[in-house]
Design an enzyme around this catalytic site. Structure first.
Site, PDB file in Angstrom:
ATOM      1  N   GLU A  43       0.962  -1.208  -0.149  1.00 48.02           N
ATOM      2  CA  GLU A  43       0.038  -0.151  -0.138  1.00 48.02           C
ATOM      3  C   GLU A  43       1.166   1.331  -0.175  1.00 48.02           C
ATOM      4  OE1 GLU A  43      -3.775   1.600   2.503  1.00 48.02           O
ATOM      5  OE2 GLU A  43      -2.255   0.500   3.564  1.00 48.02           O
TER       6      GLU A  43
ATOM      7  N   LYS B 194      -9.799   1.524  -2.425  1.00 46.57           N
ATOM      8  CA  LYS B 194      -9.941   1.031  -1.081  1.00 46.57           C
ATOM      9  C   LYS B 194     -11.235   1.133  -0.688  1.00 46.57           C
ATOM     10  CE  LYS B 194      -7.527   1.286   3.306  1.00 46.57           C
ATOM     11  NZ  LYS B 194      -6.333   1.817   4.026  1.00 46.57           N
TER      12      LYS B 194
ATOM     13  N   CYS C 283      -5.352  -3.337   2.893  1.00 45.17           N
ATOM     14  CA  CYS C 283      -4.905  -2.845   4.104  1.00 45.17           C
ATOM     15  C   CYS C 283      -6.146  -3.007   5.013  1.00 45.17           C
ATOM     16  CB  CYS C 283      -4.343  -1.621   4.243  1.00 45.17           C
ATOM     17  SG  CYS C 283      -3.263  -1.214   5.996  1.00 45.17           S
TER      18      CYS C 283
END
Length: 272
Positions: free
Chosen positions: A40, A111, A152
């Protein structure tokens, strides 16, 4: 199918980070990898938002993305670019890219779940202050299998991985910049759980160490098989690691415990 994981300590200079990525692409290809996975925020980690704003640009103007695409084409290597911060009108996106061996972008993923937390250590994070959440999940066929994308904090939301496995994913990517407290507490167990419940390989390339902006990340980039066995744990050092993803292992595990076949729709919850 040989995959490479890059564990890095991204800093505040995108040009330096881009060169690290390009070098890793060349080395991974030289070692015979079919695909490289990066963390990330591979292009920039800078919590000084005023300073970072000068480096965060629209996707078409992003020099790190251009560098990675050029290096992928030069090496003939697929790359999962874990994520970059890109500008989208008045908001930012935390965006993953899958880039093929010609340098073409095959799929993007923004995300979905944003990291807004206050940790017992005193660390406070408000990703939603600058970033907009994504709206769709994504899978794509790659040389290492059908890849399901996440980033994440998504790791804590198993419904996403359920959807990705329903869409045919055999490998799950979880690029990350985990904090050290949350990493020590939850990183390994959550990643192993996602692999087991989805019957998938998991590739989690991570940031590590002390960053120029003052933050510290947990490292421990992992590759995990569908049984939950850790195949690679990179600890806290930067660099490349390699793993062979055996399709026969996935077939064997899914035959032994066919969770995908046994899933049922979640019924309404009765309250009393």
């Amino acid at each position: 199918m040989k995959a490479a994981l890059l564990q890095m300590t991204s800093g505040i200079d995108p040009a330096v980070n881009g060169q690290t990525l390009a070098d890793a692409i060349g080395r991974a290809a030289g070692e015979g990898a079919a695909m490289l996975f990066t963390p990330e925020m591979s292009g920039l980690i800078d919590r000084d938002r005023a300073r970072a704003a000068t480096s965060i640009v629209a996707e078409g103007d992003d020099r790190v993305l251009a560098t990675v695409r050029e290096a992928a084409a030069r090496a003939g290597l697929w790359v999962h670019l874990g994520s970059l911060a890109v500008r989208c009108d008045d908001r930012l996106a935390n965006r993953s890219f899958v880039i093929d061996a010609t340098g073409a972008i095959r799929v993007r993923y923004d995300k979905l779940h944003l990291f807004d937390v206050d940790l017992p250590t005193g660390e406070s994070w408000r990703e939603s202050a600058a970033y907009a959440p994504g709206k769709t999940a994504a899978v794509v066929d790659t040389p290492v299998g059908r890849l399901g994308l996440s980033i994440c904090y998504d790791l804590r939301f198993p419904d996403l991985y359920r959807a990705l496995s329903y869409a045919g994913a055999t490998v799950l990517a979880v690029p990350a910049a985990f904090t050290r407290p949350t990493g020590a507490a939850h990183w390994h167990v959550l990643l192993r759980a996602r692999a087991i419940e989805a019957g998938c390989f998991v590739i989690a390339a991570a940031q590590t160490g002390e960053h120029a902006d003052g933050r510290a990340t947990y490292g421990h980039s992992l590759a995990i098989d569908p049984w939950g066995e850790v195949l690679v744990d990179m600890g806290e050092t930067t660099g490349l690691a390699f793993v062979d993803l055996d399709p026969a292992r996935l077939v064997d595990v899914r035959a032994r415990i066919p969770v995908l076949k046994h899933r049922r729709p979640i019924p309404p919850v009765a309250t009393a």
